[in-house]
Design a protein around this motif. Sequence first.
Motif, PDB file in Angstrom:
ATOM      1  N   LEU A  21       0.831  -1.202   0.000  1.00  0.00           N
ATOM      2  CA  LEU A  21       0.000   0.000   0.000  1.00  0.00           C
ATOM      3  C   LEU A  21       0.870   1.258   0.000  1.00  0.00           C
ATOM      4  N   GLU A  22       1.933   1.245   0.773  1.00  0.00           N
ATOM      5  CA  GLU A  22       2.832   2.409   0.807  1.00  0.00           C
ATOM      6  C   GLU A  22       3.476   2.645  -0.562  1.00  0.00           C
ATOM      7  N   GLY A  23       3.921   1.593  -1.215  1.00  0.00           N
ATOM      8  CA  GLY A  23       4.510   1.725  -2.545  1.00  0.00           C
ATOM      9  C   GLY A  23       3.503   2.247  -3.556  1.00  0.00           C
ATOM     10  N   ARG A  24       2.268   1.723  -3.499  1.00  0.00           N
ATOM     11  CA  ARG A  24       1.225   2.192  -4.406  1.00  0.00           C
ATOM     12  C   ARG A  24       0.874   3.649  -4.120  1.00  0.00           C
ATOM     13  N   LEU A  25       0.878   4.025  -2.840  1.00  0.00           N
ATOM     14  CA  LEU A  25       0.568   5.401  -2.463  1.00  0.00           C
ATOM     15  C   LEU A  25       1.641   6.358  -2.985  1.00  0.00           C
ATOM     16  N   ARG A  26       2.905   5.954  -2.881  1.00  0.00           N
ATOM     17  CA  ARG A  26       3.988   6.788  -3.426  1.00  0.00           C
ATOM     18  C   ARG A  26       3.815   6.986  -4.938  1.00  0.00           C
TER      19      ARG A  26
END
Length: 163
Positions: A21-26
């Motif tokens: 989720l963090e990677g997708r958010l970035r």
Amino acid sequence: RNGYSFYLKEMNARSRERLSLEGRLRRAIEQAQFELHYQPQISLDTNRMIGLEALVRWRDPEKGLVSPMEFIPLAEETGLIVPLGEWILARACAQMKSWRGTALDGLRVAINLSLRQVKERDFAERVAAALDANGLAPGQLELELTESVLMEDSDGSGRILES
């Protein structure tokens, strides 16, 4: 040392999901996968619209519409709320400019702020620049802080907002 720990497979799965989720958010911030939805603010006295609240939504190409309850806390935790907040500020101001000459012209637009944004050294200058870039008066933008922001750092937040 006089302690013990348990390992559960679910813990690993949650960690992987959070990292994903963090990677997708970035990527979403880099690729501007967000959109603003505007919720009317109605006066109870006159029953007329007096403003709008800008609400951010994330349209993830993989997962579709992602709930703010899912990504806002992560954005806060990782510091990604600052660039996301910048995008929201810029987009809301640009939208207000595009409403000139329409029925929405002159309405105040409210955006929500996080403590991280308010604590940014040049926060007031960024807001002023977004207003200036779009030819907006300061009174056209309403900055909303949650009670938790004010309680966490009432002195610091107050000084920033006074500038």
